[in-house]
Scaffold this active site. Structure first.
Site, PDB file in Angstrom:
ATOM      1  N   ARG A  66      16.451   9.416 -10.741  1.00 27.10           N
ATOM      2  CA  ARG A  66      16.694  10.300 -12.024  1.00 27.10           C
ATOM      3  C   ARG A  66      15.419  11.197 -12.202  1.00 27.10           C
ATOM      4  O   ARG A  66      15.571  12.272 -12.763  1.00 27.10           O
ATOM      5  CB  ARG A  66      17.101   9.374 -13.138  1.00 27.10           C
ATOM      6  CG  ARG A  66      18.456   8.947 -13.122  1.00 27.10           C
ATOM      7  CD  ARG A  66      18.627   7.958 -14.519  1.00 27.10           C
ATOM      8  NE  ARG A  66      17.896   6.852 -14.598  1.00 27.10           N
ATOM      9  CZ  ARG A  66      18.525   5.662 -13.874  1.00 27.10           C
ATOM     10  NH1 ARG A  66      19.721   5.548 -13.495  1.00 27.10           N
ATOM     11  NH2 ARG A  66      17.807   4.587 -14.093  1.00 27.10           N
ATOM     12  N   GLU A 103      11.297  -8.341 -11.736  1.00 28.86           N
ATOM     13  CA  GLU A 103      11.473  -9.758 -12.576  1.00 28.86           C
ATOM     14  C   GLU A 103      11.925 -10.687 -11.581  1.00 28.86           C
ATOM     15  O   GLU A 103      11.295 -11.937 -11.430  1.00 28.86           O
ATOM     16  CB  GLU A 103      12.593  -9.320 -13.605  1.00 28.86           C
ATOM     17  CG  GLU A 103      12.739 -10.449 -14.466  1.00 28.86           C
ATOM     18  CD  GLU A 103      13.669 -10.335 -15.566  1.00 28.86           C
ATOM     19  OE1 GLU A 103      14.353  -9.065 -15.402  1.00 28.86           O
ATOM     20  OE2 GLU A 103      13.832 -11.314 -16.423  1.00 28.86           O
TER      21      GLU A 103
HETATM   22  P1  AMP Z   1      10.087  -0.119 -14.299  1.00 28.05           P
HETATM   23  O1  AMP Z   1       9.408  -0.426 -12.982  1.00 28.05           O
HETATM   24  O2  AMP Z   1      10.214  -1.589 -15.189  1.00 28.05           O
HETATM   25  O3  AMP Z   1       8.886   0.728 -15.269  1.00 28.05           O
HETATM   26  O4  AMP Z   1      11.377   0.596 -14.488  1.00 28.05           O
HETATM   27  C1  AMP Z   1      11.473   1.733 -14.372  1.00 28.05           C
HETATM   28  C2  AMP Z   1      12.739   2.287 -13.705  1.00 28.05           C
HETATM   29  O5  AMP Z   1      13.871   1.385 -13.866  1.00 28.05           O
HETATM   30  C3  AMP Z   1      12.924   3.710 -13.847  1.00 28.05           C
HETATM   31  O6  AMP Z   1      13.026   4.307 -12.596  1.00 28.05           O
HETATM   32  C4  AMP Z   1      14.152   3.766 -14.667  1.00 28.05           C
HETATM   33  O7  AMP Z   1      15.215   4.567 -14.390  1.00 28.05           O
HETATM   34  C5  AMP Z   1      14.668   2.239 -14.401  1.00 28.05           C
HETATM   35  N1  AMP Z   1      14.987   1.453 -15.806  1.00 28.05           N
HETATM   36  C6  AMP Z   1      14.399   0.538 -16.207  1.00 28.05           C
HETATM   37  N2  AMP Z   1      14.790   0.067 -17.510  1.00 28.05           N
HETATM   38  C7  AMP Z   1      15.613   0.962 -17.862  1.00 28.05           C
HETATM   39  C8  AMP Z   1      16.431   1.135 -19.083  1.00 28.05           C
HETATM   40  N3  AMP Z   1      16.380   0.217 -19.901  1.00 28.05           N
HETATM   41  N4  AMP Z   1      17.489   2.157 -19.075  1.00 28.05           N
HETATM   42  C9  AMP Z   1      17.342   3.068 -17.973  1.00 28.05           C
HETATM   43  N5  AMP Z   1      16.627   3.014 -17.023  1.00 28.05           N
HETATM   44  C10 AMP Z   1      15.732   1.973 -16.741  1.00 28.05           C
END
Ligand code: AMP
Length: 182
Positions: A66, A103
């Site tokens: 995205r 996770e």
């Molecule tokens: P993180 O590495 O945990 O910060 O996760 C970020 C990535 O996961 C991004 O590319 C987001 O598009 C996706 N992502 C994680 N959590 C969500 C959520 N609650 N809603 C939409 N996309 C998420």
């Protein structure tokens, strides 16, 4: 460049919450409803342009997938190049990669080794739709440094402030979230 309350309401109002996707307990922030709402998409991209036009950026780097949408539209508006940071195995040329912990398990992102060579010490804006735990973005900002560029700021349409992701990423680079979700 501050977002006005009216602009914030337009963008925030266009995000769709999908409970229990992709698994129970997660509220997925769906941005497809920004993209198919011309007023919201334009308001968002105009705000990003106004904020970053004075940053003297050389590239926008977007995170798979995205981040590609918002990042390439912004790069085009700023008149600079766009660089994709992809999940492992998708980029065709020689890559540099960085692993990060999920996770359950480990994931990996990659960048082309020559992504920024046209501009020595390139100033790069990193962009994605959302920061949660910060693992993906921290790995992406590390990749930008590994190939010899500077990650000037990391920008997200939404930042989940109840997780530690933003604090973690701030150890590497400045962070800006258009909308903070708590
Ligand atoms: P993180 O590495 O945990 O910060 O996760 C970020 C990535 O996961 C991004 O590319 C987001 O598009 C996706 N992502 C994680 N959590 C969500 C959520 N609650 N809603 C939409 N996309 C998420």
């Amino acid at each position: 460049m501050q977002l006005s309350k009216e602009q914030r309401d337009i963008i925030e109002g266009a995000v769709r919450d999908i409970p229990d996707f992709p698994k129970p307990g997660i509220v997925f922030k769906d941005i497809t409803t920004i993209l198919n709402n011309p007023e919201a998409f334009k308001t968002l991209q105009d705000h990003l342009y106004e904020r970053y036009r004075s940053y003297e950026l050389d590239y926008v780097a977007g995170i798979d997938a995205r981040g590609f949408i918002f990042g390439s539209a912004l790069a085009r508006d700023l008149g600079i190049g766009f660089v994709p940071i992809r999940k492992k195995g998708k980029l065709p040329y020689t890559t540099v990669s960085e692993k990060y912990v999920l996770e359950y398990g480990i994931d990996e992102v990659e960048i082309h080794i020559d992504a920024f060579t046209e501009k020595p010490n390139a100033r790069v804006l990193l962009i994605d739709d959302l920061i949660a735990t910060g693992g993906t973005a921290t790995a992406a900002s590390t990749l930008i440094s590994k190939v010899g560029a500077e990650c000037v700021e990391a920008c997200f349409i939404m930042g989940l402030t109840f997780l530690e992701g933003i604090k973690k990423l701030e150890e590497n680079t400045a962070v800006y979230s258009v909308i903070e979700v708590d």
